[in-house]
Design an enzyme around this catalytic site. Structure first.
Site, PDB file in Angstrom:
ATOM      1  N   LYS A  12      70.479  -8.138 -28.456  1.00  0.00           N
ATOM      2  CA  LYS A  12      70.378  -8.376 -29.898  1.00  0.00           C
ATOM      3  C   LYS A  12      69.395  -9.508 -30.185  1.00  0.00           C
ATOM      4  CE  LYS A  12      75.078  -7.467 -31.532  1.00  0.00           C
ATOM      5  NZ  LYS A  12      76.110  -8.057 -32.400  1.00  0.00           N
ATOM      6  N   ASP A  68      77.525  -7.682 -38.300  1.00  0.00           N
ATOM      7  CA  ASP A  68      78.701  -6.983 -37.795  1.00  0.00           C
ATOM      8  C   ASP A  68      78.430  -5.491 -37.875  1.00  0.00           C
ATOM      9  OD1 ASP A  68      81.300  -7.542 -36.651  1.00  0.00           O
ATOM     10  OD2 ASP A  68      82.102  -6.375 -38.301  1.00  0.00           O
ATOM     11  N   GLY A 151      77.750  -0.891 -25.605  1.00  0.00           N
ATOM     12  CA  GLY A 151      78.727  -0.327 -26.539  1.00  0.00           C
ATOM     13  C   GLY A 151      78.819   1.188 -26.419  1.00  0.00           C
ATOM     14  N   TYR A 152      78.748   1.859 -27.556  1.00  0.00           N
ATOM     15  CA  TYR A 152      78.918   3.309 -27.608  1.00  0.00           C
ATOM     16  C   TYR A 152      77.607   4.058 -27.390  1.00  0.00           C
ATOM     17  CZ  TYR A 152      83.433   2.046 -29.694  1.00  0.00           C
ATOM     18  OH  TYR A 152      84.684   1.530 -29.912  1.00  0.00           O
ATOM     19  N   LYS A 174      65.311   2.656 -29.406  1.00  0.00           N
ATOM     20  CA  LYS A 174      66.567   2.345 -30.114  1.00  0.00           C
ATOM     21  C   LYS A 174      66.301   1.385 -31.269  1.00  0.00           C
ATOM     22  CE  LYS A 174      71.008   0.038 -29.757  1.00  0.00           C
ATOM     23  NZ  LYS A 174      72.025  -0.621 -28.933  1.00  0.00           N
ATOM     24  N   ARG A 180      71.063  -1.828 -36.738  1.00  0.00           N
ATOM     25  CA  ARG A 180      70.769  -3.272 -36.767  1.00  0.00           C
ATOM     26  C   ARG A 180      69.277  -3.513 -36.972  1.00  0.00           C
ATOM     27  NH1 ARG A 180      73.925  -4.170 -33.174  1.00  0.00           N
ATOM     28  NH2 ARG A 180      72.474  -3.411 -31.648  1.00  0.00           N
TER      29      ARG A 180
END
Ligand code: IMP
Length: 198
Positions: A12, A68, A151-152, A174, A180
């Site tokens: 991130k 979030d 994550g997923y 991505k 995000r």
């Protein structure tokens, strides 16, 4: 200019640094001596992102942002949503969350496996809050594929690349289509138009 991003996730951080560009020095809570987990006990993504940004601003008093994310699966009535991080229960990892998701989706045909990642960013700058949102539509795969991301990602097939999971696509692709990435690009455009850093 310095700005703090409420995350310890290296992927991130790289993504945000790339999107914000040269005018900004991105710092983490750990860089500022905040080593504890930042609480996220809200009932919505927006409440959580506000809670995390407020936590940093109250302690450090400087420009910061937090995000979030939730995965909304239509066949599960929007679950896991705001509970995405802890879907399989507290202390469980990404793998256990995926396991539970695939179990809950057993028997659901591919065309009914529609889902989306939603992301909300809260920016506090000059003491004022601004919000940015992003969404990535797709389907929950029938099985895992790929090793990139977190994550997923191994079970999320984005509508933009219907033959692959996000984990097959790799970080650069991505970031160009992700929930995000969209929020962060909206934030970067706002900063660029409204501050002197760029
Ligand atoms: P967070 O708000 O970014 O911590 O995200 C909450 C949870 O959503 C994470 O623990 C992950 O399980 C999931 N998640 C967030 N972003 C992504 C992503 O980009 N890909 C896959 N899963 C994600």
């Amino acid at each position: 200019m310095n700005i703090i991003f409420a995350t310890a996730n290296k992927g991130k951080l790289r993504e945000a640094a790339e999107i914000l560009g040269e005018g900004w020095t991105l710092l983490t809570p750990a860089d500022m001596g905040i080593l504890e987990d930042i609480p996220e006990t809200g009932n919505t993504l927006k409440e959580n992102s506000i809670q995390k940004a407020d936590y940093l601003f109250e302690r450090l008093g400087c420009d910061c942002f937090a995000d979030d994310t939730g995965l909304e699966v239509d066949a599960l009535g929007g679950a896991p949503g705001v509970h995405s991080a802890r879907y399989a229960g507290p202390g469980h990892d990404f793998d256990a969350n995926i396991e539970k998701l695939l179990r809950e989706m057993e028997g659901v045909p591919y065309e009914k496996r529609t889902a989306r990642f939603r992301n909300v960013v809260t920016l506090i700058i000059g003491g004022e809050k601004h919000f940015f949102e992003g969404c990535m539509e797709g389907h929950i795969a029938l099985q895992r594929s790929g090793t990139a991301g977190f994550g997923y990602d191994p079970v999320f097939v984005p509508d933009d690349f219907p033959g692959a999971t996000v984990a097959d696509l790799g970080e650069e692709v991505k970031n160009s289509i992700s929930h995000r990435g969209k929020s962060l690009r909206a934030m970067a455009a706002w900063l660029s138009a409204n501050t002197a850093a760029k």
